[in-house]
Design an enzyme around this catalytic site. Sequence first.
Site, short mmCIF file in Angstrom:
data_model
loop_
_atom_site.label_atom_id
_atom_site.label_comp_id
_atom_site.label_asym_id
_atom_site.label_seq_id
_atom_site.Cartn_x
_atom_site.Cartn_y
_atom_site.Cartn_z
N ARG A 198 0.76 -1.08 -0.05
CA ARG A 198 0.00 0.05 0.03
C ARG A 198 0.95 1.18 -0.05
NH1 ARG A 198 -4.14 2.59 4.68
NH2 ARG A 198 -4.93 4.31 3.25
N HIS A 199 0.41 2.18 -0.67
CA HIS A 199 1.23 3.65 -0.69
C HIS A 199 1.42 4.31 0.52
CE1 HIS A 199 -2.66 6.04 -0.11
NE2 HIS A 199 -3.20 5.02 -0.60
N GLY A 200 2.18 5.08 0.84
CA GLY A 200 2.36 6.03 1.81
C GLY A 200 1.31 6.92 2.15
N GLN A 201 1.42 7.64 3.15
CA GLN A 201 0.32 8.59 3.60
C GLN A 201 0.40 9.98 2.83
OE1 GLN A 201 -0.40 9.69 8.02
NE2 GLN A 201 0.42 11.54 7.14
N THR A 202 -0.89 10.51 2.52
CA THR A 202 -1.13 11.56 1.70
C THR A 202 -1.73 12.66 2.61
OG1 THR A 202 -3.41 11.24 1.17
CG2 THR A 202 -1.36 10.19 -0.29
N TYR A 215 -4.94 13.60 2.24
CA TYR A 215 -6.10 13.22 2.37
C TYR A 215 -6.22 12.10 3.52
CZ TYR A 215 -8.88 15.70 -1.17
OH TYR A 215 -9.47 16.82 -1.81
N ASN A 216 -5.18 11.22 3.64
CA ASN A 216 -5.27 10.12 4.42
C ASN A 216 -5.15 11.01 5.91
OD1 ASN A 216 -2.93 8.11 2.55
ND2 ASN A 216 -5.20 7.52 3.03
N ARG A 221 0.30 8.68 -5.80
CA ARG A 221 0.90 8.25 -4.39
C ARG A 221 1.58 6.86 -4.67
NH1 ARG A 221 -4.79 8.85 -4.88
NH2 ARG A 221 -6.04 7.18 -4.22
N GLU A 223 -7.06 2.54 -7.54
CA GLU A 223 -7.70 2.59 -6.40
C GLU A 223 -9.17 2.54 -6.89
OE1 GLU A 223 -8.51 1.74 -3.45
OE2 GLU A 223 -7.95 3.19 -2.31
#
Length: 272
Positions: free
Chosen positions: A31-35, A37-38, A107, A131
């Site tokens: 899974r991608h790292g934090q953005t 929006y996260n 991302r 996604e």
Amino acid sequence: MVDFVENVAGNVNNSINSAHEGIARSVMLIRHGQTPYNAQFRLQGMIDIALDESGMDQVTRSGKALRVLFGASDLEDPKDPNSAEHVRITPEEADASFVAIVSPLIRAQQTAHAFADKIGLHVHVENGVRERFFGEWEGLNRQQISEQWPEDFNAWVKGEGGELRHGAESKQEVGERAAATVEEWTRKTGSDRDLLVFSHGSCLSQTVHKLLGLDKVDPSYKTIGGMGNGRWARLIPSLNADGSIRWRLDAYDQGPAADPTSQRLIRIWGAA
């Protein structure tokens, strides 16, 4: 969950399935790292948002941990994940050892390149692991959704499909197209390489459900929750007598030292 790669169940390549001939040795779903929006608890879906500073730190650590896990790098001090990293393989050896596919969203691409660039590995963009699309809910946070559409929000949380009334892609559709993509690349990868899939929380959770056949016993796709940002799952494929692929889940939601922000986001959102 684990704290660092030494806690993962051995070196990936030490548990090659005897029935894997012609397909990937293992499949890692990352899974991608934090953005931003996260961090703001907003549904991203297909909105294309880059990682924030915390996210870049997460994927830098995850990329390093994965390279060490696969034996592509060594740590100067194996007991210290922050110690200097020494790459052991050439770009040619990397291409002979791994295949990496990534969602078209930035991302996920930043996450993929945090692993691949250090060893010179080519990354293939693959639309099938994009996604989940959340329709008119994209960009909104949990509170906004629950206040504007309380009944649909509650139905979504319960796995009853309230989000579908707002244009969201169904979990079944996501699981089917992403699982089909992973199976296609598992066959393309060949038996001497490992497949790495860099994607998104909802997409990966629904992919795992579909590959393991959990959708048949739980059509709500809520048996397995989402993974934290910058963390991964490992699956082992093997061939059935009829040529179809069966899957074993070997590890889930693993990675370098747990990030409190990432884990907090899982508790709030679960597997959307």
